[in-house]
Design a protein around this motif. Structure first.
Motif, PDB file in Angstrom:
ATOM      1  N   PRO A   8       0.876  -1.280  -0.118  1.00  0.00           N
ATOM      2  CA  PRO A   8       0.034  -0.004   0.120  1.00  0.00           C
ATOM      3  C   PRO A   8       0.970   1.078   0.086  1.00  0.00           C
ATOM      4  O   PRO A   8       0.478   2.347  -0.750  1.00  0.00           O
ATOM      5  N   ASN A  28       6.524  -5.684   5.762  1.00  0.00           N
ATOM      6  CA  ASN A  28       5.770  -6.110   6.882  1.00  0.00           C
ATOM      7  C   ASN A  28       6.029  -6.888   7.952  1.00  0.00           C
ATOM      8  O   ASN A  28       5.532  -6.590   8.976  1.00  0.00           O
ATOM      9  N   ALA A  73      -7.557  -4.095   9.967  1.00  0.00           N
ATOM     10  CA  ALA A  73      -7.520  -4.443   8.537  1.00  0.00           C
ATOM     11  C   ALA A  73      -6.588  -5.711   8.702  1.00  0.00           C
ATOM     12  O   ALA A  73      -5.457  -6.140   8.044  1.00  0.00           O
ATOM     13  N   ASN A 133      -2.117  -8.752   4.576  1.00  0.00           N
ATOM     14  CA  ASN A 133      -0.768  -9.646   4.682  1.00  0.00           C
ATOM     15  C   ASN A 133       0.044  -9.369   5.705  1.00  0.00           C
ATOM     16  O   ASN A 133       0.411 -10.414   6.351  1.00  0.00           O
ATOM     17  N   LEU A 134       0.060  -8.116   6.356  1.00  0.00           N
ATOM     18  CA  LEU A 134       0.776  -7.981   7.506  1.00  0.00           C
ATOM     19  C   LEU A 134       0.098  -8.580   8.588  1.00  0.00           C
ATOM     20  O   LEU A 134       0.441  -9.019   9.402  1.00  0.00           O
ATOM     21  N   GLY A 146      -3.067   4.478   5.992  1.00  0.00           N
ATOM     22  CA  GLY A 146      -4.263   5.499   5.592  1.00  0.00           C
ATOM     23  C   GLY A 146      -5.169   4.744   4.607  1.00  0.00           C
ATOM     24  O   GLY A 146      -5.704   5.279   3.437  1.00  0.00           O
ATOM     25  N   ASP A 162      -8.228   4.160   4.848  1.00  0.00           N
ATOM     26  CA  ASP A 162      -9.396   4.969   4.721  1.00  0.00           C
ATOM     27  C   ASP A 162      -8.788   6.386   4.593  1.00  0.00           C
ATOM     28  O   ASP A 162      -8.137   6.959   5.526  1.00  0.00           O
ATOM     29  N   TRP A 171       2.535   6.057  13.680  1.00  0.00           N
ATOM     30  CA  TRP A 171       3.572   5.073  13.806  1.00  0.00           C
ATOM     31  C   TRP A 171       4.087   4.593  12.526  1.00  0.00           C
ATOM     32  O   TRP A 171       3.311   4.420  11.635  1.00  0.00           O
ATOM     33  N   LEU A 172       5.599   4.761  12.282  1.00  0.00           N
ATOM     34  CA  LEU A 172       6.241   4.486  11.072  1.00  0.00           C
ATOM     35  C   LEU A 172       7.328   3.734  11.490  1.00  0.00           C
ATOM     36  O   LEU A 172       8.164   3.965  12.526  1.00  0.00           O
TER      37      LEU A 172
HETATM   38  N1  LIG Z   1       3.591   2.554   9.056  1.00  0.00           N
HETATM   39  C1  LIG Z   1       4.256   1.642   8.843  1.00  0.00           C
HETATM   40  O1  LIG Z   1       5.414   1.742   8.861  1.00  0.00           O
HETATM   41  C2  LIG Z   1       3.634   0.520   7.664  1.00  0.00           C
HETATM   42  C3  LIG Z   1       4.446  -0.447   7.519  1.00  0.00           C
HETATM   43  C4  LIG Z   1       3.981  -1.553   6.773  1.00  0.00           C
HETATM   44  C5  LIG Z   1       2.727  -1.455   6.626  1.00  0.00           C
HETATM   45  N2  LIG Z   1       1.824  -0.426   6.565  1.00  0.00           N
HETATM   46  C6  LIG Z   1       0.335  -0.428   6.500  1.00  0.00           C
HETATM   47  O2  LIG Z   1       0.001  -1.635   6.620  1.00  0.00           O
HETATM   48  C7  LIG Z   1      -1.246  -1.717   6.016  1.00  0.00           C
HETATM   49  C8  LIG Z   1      -1.553  -3.293   5.501  1.00  0.00           C
HETATM   50  O3  LIG Z   1      -0.346  -3.244   4.676  1.00  0.00           O
HETATM   51  P1  LIG Z   1      -0.499  -4.909   3.684  1.00  0.00           P
HETATM   52  O4  LIG Z   1       0.790  -4.724   2.624  1.00  0.00           O
HETATM   53  O5  LIG Z   1      -0.468  -6.007   4.596  1.00  0.00           O
HETATM   54  O6  LIG Z   1      -1.734  -4.828   2.969  1.00  0.00           O
HETATM   55  P2  LIG Z   1      -2.640  -5.621   2.107  1.00  0.00           P
HETATM   56  O7  LIG Z   1      -2.186  -7.103   2.087  1.00  0.00           O
HETATM   57  O8  LIG Z   1      -2.618  -5.169   0.735  1.00  0.00           O
HETATM   58  O9  LIG Z   1      -4.047  -5.700   2.583  1.00  0.00           O
HETATM   59  C9  LIG Z   1      -4.960  -4.571   2.641  1.00  0.00           C
HETATM   60  C10 LIG Z   1      -5.871  -5.001   3.478  1.00  0.00           C
HETATM   61  O10 LIG Z   1      -6.692  -3.660   4.197  1.00  0.00           O
HETATM   62  C11 LIG Z   1      -8.063  -3.755   4.119  1.00  0.00           C
HETATM   63  N3  LIG Z   1      -8.520  -2.669   3.474  1.00  0.00           N
HETATM   64  C12 LIG Z   1      -8.495  -1.782   2.545  1.00  0.00           C
HETATM   65  N4  LIG Z   1      -9.106  -0.753   2.446  1.00  0.00           N
HETATM   66  C13 LIG Z   1      -9.749  -0.693   3.767  1.00  0.00           C
HETATM   67  C14 LIG Z   1     -10.720   0.223   4.319  1.00  0.00           C
HETATM   68  N5  LIG Z   1     -10.631   1.441   3.690  1.00  0.00           N
HETATM   69  N6  LIG Z   1     -10.939  -0.147   5.489  1.00  0.00           N
HETATM   70  C15 LIG Z   1     -10.499  -1.269   6.257  1.00  0.00           C
HETATM   71  N7  LIG Z   1      -9.738  -2.175   5.763  1.00  0.00           N
HETATM   72  C16 LIG Z   1      -9.355  -2.001   4.374  1.00  0.00           C
HETATM   73  C17 LIG Z   1      -8.289  -5.110   3.021  1.00  0.00           C
HETATM   74  O11 LIG Z   1      -9.495  -5.564   3.352  1.00  0.00           O
HETATM   75  P3  LIG Z   1     -10.741  -5.971   2.334  1.00  0.00           P
HETATM   76  O12 LIG Z   1     -10.648  -7.305   1.919  1.00  0.00           O
HETATM   77  O13 LIG Z   1     -11.723  -5.566   3.385  1.00  0.00           O
HETATM   78  O14 LIG Z   1     -10.739  -5.078   1.234  1.00  0.00           O
HETATM   79  C18 LIG Z   1      -7.065  -5.884   3.232  1.00  0.00           C
HETATM   80  O15 LIG Z   1      -7.180  -6.838   4.197  1.00  0.00           O
HETATM   81  C19 LIG Z   1      -1.322  -0.860   4.905  1.00  0.00           C
HETATM   82  O16 LIG Z   1      -2.162   0.303   5.359  1.00  0.00           O
HETATM   83  C20 LIG Z   1       0.170  -0.351   4.952  1.00  0.00           C
HETATM   84  O17 LIG Z   1       0.115   1.043   4.465  1.00  0.00           O
HETATM   85  C21 LIG Z   1       2.515   0.644   7.446  1.00  0.00           C
END
Ligand SMILES: NC(=O)c1ccc[n+]([C@@H]2O[C@H](COP(=O)([O-])OP(=O)(O)OC[C@H]3O[C@@H](n4cnc5c(N)ncnc54)[C@H](OP(=O)(O)O)[C@@H]3O)[C@@H](O)[C@H]2O)c1
Length: 384
Positions: A50, A160, A183, A187-188, A293, A295, A314-315
């Motif tokens: 994402p 992740n 969420a 994957n995470l 983010g 949403d 948190w990052l």
């Molecule tokens: N801050 C950091 O350092 C950091 C580090 C790593 C990851 N992240 C964040 O971690 C999150 C997950 O990453 P990922 O790679 O594991 O994602 P991913 O595998 O692509 O999965 C995204 C998930 O989010 C859900 N989703 C999407 N839009 C949504 C919404 N508006 N409201 C509620 N659920 C929603 C989806 O469920 P549905 O089946 O319902 O669509 C899906 O389960 C992302 O937001 C990413 O930016 C942040």
């Protein structure tokens, strides 16, 4: 002395023009010959996370997306609504490479012993610009993957897995005993679920669809709350009371969810309160970290959870800086050791750089839905 002078290859670039147009294209770039402490990696696998999607498409309105150019060299264009342009101010006119992490084979190395030792090895790297056929990086940035690990298996080694470990470490360092994740079928989220089950840590998973609740339960999750059900607030309060979770990591960011978690934490704490009633609420600190983010709307909450609470960002990168190199290295080693189990990632499609820019592919991975993650292989042979 270097083994190979240079490599030329395609690199994906994302450009936001001052006119309010996004343009994504493939450029042919020459990779510099490696300095003594550097190596050149032929990138063979890099996920579309994402955060990469956010850099790739910026604030563009995907409903306006069109693709021109040729199949081998597509050019994606989309309009950016005027109201969203201020958020793009920092990147206007800059042709930006994309792709936080990836894996591949070291094909050239600088003269230092550390660089030479990596020649021919399959490595993973968190270095940016991974949507490229070749990347020159410091040898010290490379994580050598265990024997028998493919680039595809190692492509998502950092973002992740380290975030899942970082959440648990943050929970411990800040004095909480269990955590909440939203969420949670992501994957995470699936990694975090496996990690918490393995390490015996209480985890409350929040999802928004029954299918995702079923998926997590099939993976052994003990507490799964579905925000689409009418009993969500009661179910969440019950799970919080059972686990004692007082820290949450929210990937959605927008909407009411972060506030609802604090509300339910306060309700769960008041159930077990032994002190006399206080109109200031529980004295136990409740924390929600917004770390994604998904949403993009505003964060809304009703302050009905007393005064002992916090909401913040948190990052991963800031967290890694804070804990220092030794602790970060220990986390990386754990990821490498459990890459095919706890920290395994799954992808629906493997595509080339050009295929990643086709409208059908963008529509599919653009949904960011459970189990729809794409893997780019920048060196995928045409038609393979
Ligand atoms: N801050 C950091 O350092 C950091 C580090 C790593 C990851 N992240 C964040 O971690 C999150 C997950 O990453 P990922 O790679 O594991 O994602 P991913 O595998 O692509 O999965 C995204 C998930 O989010 C859900 N989703 C999407 N839009 C949504 C919404 N508006 N409201 C509620 N659920 C929603 C989806 O469920 P549905 O089946 O319902 O669509 C899906 O389960 C992302 O937001 C990413 O930016 C942040």
């Amino acid at each position: 002395m270097t083994t190979t002078p240079s490599h030329t290859g395609l690199q994906l670039r994302s450009l936001v023009k001052a006119s309010g147009e996004l343009e994504i294209s493939l450029l042919s770039v020459e990779t510099p010959a490696p300095a003594p402490d550097e190596v050149v990696i032929r990138i063979e696998a890099t996920p579309i996370n994402p955060s990469d999607f956010a850099l790739l498409f910026g604030a563009a309105d995907l409903a306006t997306l069109s693709v021109s150019g040729t199949p081998a060299s597509p050019v994606v264009s989309a309009g950016i609504p005027e109201g969203r342009m201020p958020s793009m101010a920092g990147r206007l006119g800059q042709s930006m490479p994309v792709g936080n992490e990836g894996a591949g084979v070291v094909v050239a190395a600088g003269s230092s012993a550390a660089a030479q030792a990596l020649l021919g090895k399959t490595v993973a790297v968190l270095g940016g610009a991974m949507y490229s056929q070749y990347r020159c990086v410091k040898a010290a940035q490379c994580l050598v993957l265990p024997e028998g690990t493919t680039p595809a298996e190692g492509a998502s080694c950092f973002v992740n897995p380290l975030t899942a470990l970082g959440m648990v470490e943050t929970m411990r360092r800040e004095g909480h005993k269990a955590l909440v994740h939203t969420a949670a079928a992501s994957n995470l989220g699936q990694m975090l679920n496996k990690l918490c089950l393995k390490d015996g840590i209480g985890l409350v998973n929040i999802v928004r669809k029954p299918a995702q609740a079923a998926l997590l339960k099939s993976m052994g999750a003990q507490h799964v709350c579905d925000s689409s059900t009418p009993t969500f607030m009661q179910d969440l309060t019950e799970a919080l009371a059972q686990t004692g979770a007082t820290i949450a990591f929210d990937a959605t960011g927008g909407g009411k969810l972060a506030g609802q978690i604090l509300t339910c934490m306060e309700a769960a704490l008041s159930r077990s309160a032994t002190a006399a009633y206080s109109r200031y609420g529980s004295t136990t600190h409740k924390q929600v970290y917004i770390y994604g983010g998904l949403d993009t709307g505003p964060t809304e909450f009703a302050r009905n959870f007393g005064f002992s609470w916090g909401m913040g960002g948190w990052l991963l990168f800031l967290f890694l800086e804070r804990i220092g190199e030794e602790a970060a290295q220990a986390m990386r080693q754990r990821v490498a050791a459990e890459l095919k189990t706890t920290f395994a990632s799954h992808y629906t499609q493997e595509v080339s750089l050009a295929e990643a820019l086709q409208p059908e592919a963008i529509a599919a991975y653009g949904q960011r839905t459970t189990g729809a993650k794409y893997l780019i292989n920048p060196n995928k042979a045409a038609g393979a």
